[in-house]
Scaffold this motif. Structure first.
Motif, short mmCIF file in Angstrom:
data_model
loop_
_atom_site.label_atom_id
_atom_site.label_comp_id
_atom_site.label_asym_id
_atom_site.label_seq_id
_atom_site.Cartn_x
_atom_site.Cartn_y
_atom_site.Cartn_z
N ALA A 97 64.62 38.96 93.49
CA ALA A 97 65.85 39.87 94.00
C ALA A 97 65.47 40.39 95.50
N ILE A 98 66.28 40.16 96.13
CA ILE A 98 66.12 40.63 97.65
C ILE A 98 66.93 41.78 98.10
N PRO A 99 66.41 42.88 98.08
CA PRO A 99 67.34 44.13 98.23
C PRO A 99 68.11 44.00 99.67
N LEU A 100 69.47 44.08 99.49
CA LEU A 100 70.20 43.94 100.68
C LEU A 100 71.66 44.72 100.29
N VAL A 101 71.75 45.92 101.22
CA VAL A 101 73.05 46.62 100.78
C VAL A 101 74.52 46.22 101.63
N GLY A 102 75.29 45.97 100.65
CA GLY A 102 76.66 45.56 101.29
C GLY A 102 77.09 44.22 100.44
#
Length: 513
Positions: A420-425
């Motif tokens: 899982a690669i953290p990206l907000v939006g």
């Protein structure tokens, strides 16, 4: 007279009844004359005795002439082909020896492997095993490119992996350089009704596609327009009109300038970009089409939103195959190879499909987990999917604050989560580079589709409009609406490096489906 007649009789043609070649006859006559002038007591040389050089050359010439006369056109072609292949093999061996003296190489094996790979790719059975070597991406290595004022809705990567093209709800189009992250070209969005005077779009851009030779870029918007661009200069070349609602999907057929388009008007259209020509229209979906993809075959696949179907369109036959498997609205789709595809839906599921079966080969439910929406537990819907072509590596996006990487295993019959690669939006678009060394995500504070219902947003609406939105699922309203925003998100392009463990070259194996 009888004796004279017998002397004039023709010589027999031989066991097969064929007339001897003229060169052979001439050679025999020469040998008979030579024997006539030779003294009777002269010894004939045996095989162990060397013959004179001149006599040997003469005999070889006679044999070559005889062989050339008897050789058929097919035999000549075969002989020349063998000579050509032998020359190629010798050239490859010499080049390999000059480049890598320390490494033993087998050019014939390399050529054979490449031919096998091409055949497997055409059959849709090529699968590069790269997922097992992908390492967890480092969040600190992710590059963020800012330039769009409103949410990024779509993006593509040039075939040589040097450039990224992105578009937004603000109507703008940007060309980025991957290595430096610089904006090389910006086409700003215009106001509605200024399409004729303004070079760019005057409404939300929802989709885009780039030709496999990198020459043309196509973009589609909510104003029913398809614009074709020169990728080198970012100059608009042509505008296609014909759809009766927003253009939601575009894809070039690989190796050609044939363009497929999908729309909220429920139809698929085919265009010839090189000749600026419309070709045909295909019908079948019962709801808006939300996504489209194609490869080298003369066909395309589409996601049909709330009609719950994925469809394969066979263009020459003007026919379609219908696939069922998701419970919710199917919002995104991409081909993995010529025989397999992946799709995502607002019920939170990700499905792997084989074109020979109408049900999913694998289905991952609640792929991005669950969320608390107005007191109800709802799955995070899948807003974007991406596949590294002809491999076992996939990526999915939602608004769950992460992009997930997946591995296709057991011949596309199983989906295994990797990282899982953290990206907000809202992840509105995902694309792998052709080499698979980076992944690009288009982020926004809002989902990429249309604005909210006036009734839900506090405005006014007709009775029919209110009734239509009243029967729409809450997840779809939120997805298409602008009133649900992730304020901490940035409208941006994120370039995610994908590093692999140093191993031997990945195997190329056909799937077992």
């Amino acid at each position: 007279m009888a004796a004279a007649g017998s002397c004039r009789a023709k010589a027999p043609r031989g066991a097969a009844g064929r007339r001897r070649p003229r060169a052979a006859v001439l050679g025999a006559e020469r040998r008979s004359r030579a024997a006539a002038v030779r003294p009777v007591d002269e010894e004939v040389s045996s095989d162990s005795e060397p013959e004179s050089p001149s006599l040997g050359r003469r005999r070889r010439r006679e044999a070559a002439v005889e062989e050339e006369v008897e050789e058929t056109p097919q035999e000549k072609k075969l002989r020349l082909a063998k000579l050509y292949l032998e020359e190629l093999r010798r050239h490859e061996e010499e080049r390999a020896a000059a480049e890598e003296e320390e490494e033993e190489t087998h050019p014939a094996d390399l050529i054979g492997d490449r031919l096998k790979e091409d055949v497997l790719e055409q059959k849709g059975r090529l699968q590069r095993l790269v997922a097992k070597d992908v390492q967890p991406p480092d969040p600190a290595s992710i590059r963020v490119l800012r330039g769009h004022q409103l949410p990024v809705t779509c993006l593509v990567i040039s075939p040589d992996d040097r450039f990224i093209f992105s578009a937004s709800k603000d109507g703008s189009l940007i060309k980025w350089e991957v290595e430096s992250g610089k904006r090389l070209c910006v086409v700003p969005g215009g106001k509605k009704g200024t399409e004729e005077r303004h070079m760019g779009h005057a409404s939300h851009v929802l989709c885009m596609a780039i030709s496999s030779d990198g020459k043309y870029l196509a973009t589609g918007d909510r104003n029913k327009l398809i614009m074709v661009w020169d990728t080198a200069t970012c100059k608009r070349l042509h505008i296609f009109t014909g759809h009766r609602d927003a253009v939601s999907g575009l894809s070039f057929r690989k190796g050609t300038h044939q363009l497929y388009s999908a729309s909220h008007d429920r139809c698929v259209k085919v265009w010839n970009v090189a000749e600026n020509a419309y070709m045909e229209t295909l019908f079948g979906h019962q709801d808006i089409i939300t996504g489209l993809d194609s490869l080298s075959r003369e066909c395309c696949v589409t996601a049909g939103g709330r009609d719950g179907t994925v469809r394969l369109w066979k263009i020459p036959e003007e026919s379609q195959l219908v696939f069922y498997g998701h419970q919710g609205s199917i919002d995104c789709i991409q081909l993995i190879n010529e025989e397999h595809m992946v799709s995502g839906a607002d019920d939170g599921s990700v499905a792997l499909w084989g074109l020979a079966k109408k049900k999913p080969l694998a289905l991952a439910r609640q792929a991005h987990g669950m969320q608390d929406a107005q007191g109800l537990q709802q799955p995070y819907w899948i807003s974007a999917v991406a596949a590294l072509r002809n491999s076992d590596l996939l990526a999915t996006g939602s608004h769950s604050a992460s992009v997930k990487l997946w591995k296709c295993s057991e011949g596309f019959r199983k989906l295994e989560p990797l990282w899982a690669i953290p990206l907000v939006g809202f992840v509105n678009s995902l694309k792998f580079s052709a080499a698979g060394d980076f992944l690009v995500a288009g982020l926004g504070q809002e989902h990429r589709y249309r604005p909210p219902s006036p009734a839900l947003a506090g405005g006014t609406a007709s009775t029919a409009s209110r009734a239509r939105w009243r029967v729409t699922p809450i997840s779809l309203i939120c997805r298409l609406g602008r009133w649900w925003r992730i304020k901490e998100a940035k409208n941006s392009i994120c370039i995610i490096p994908l590093k692999r463990r140093a191993t031997a070259p990945s195997s190329h194996v056909p799937d077992s489906s």
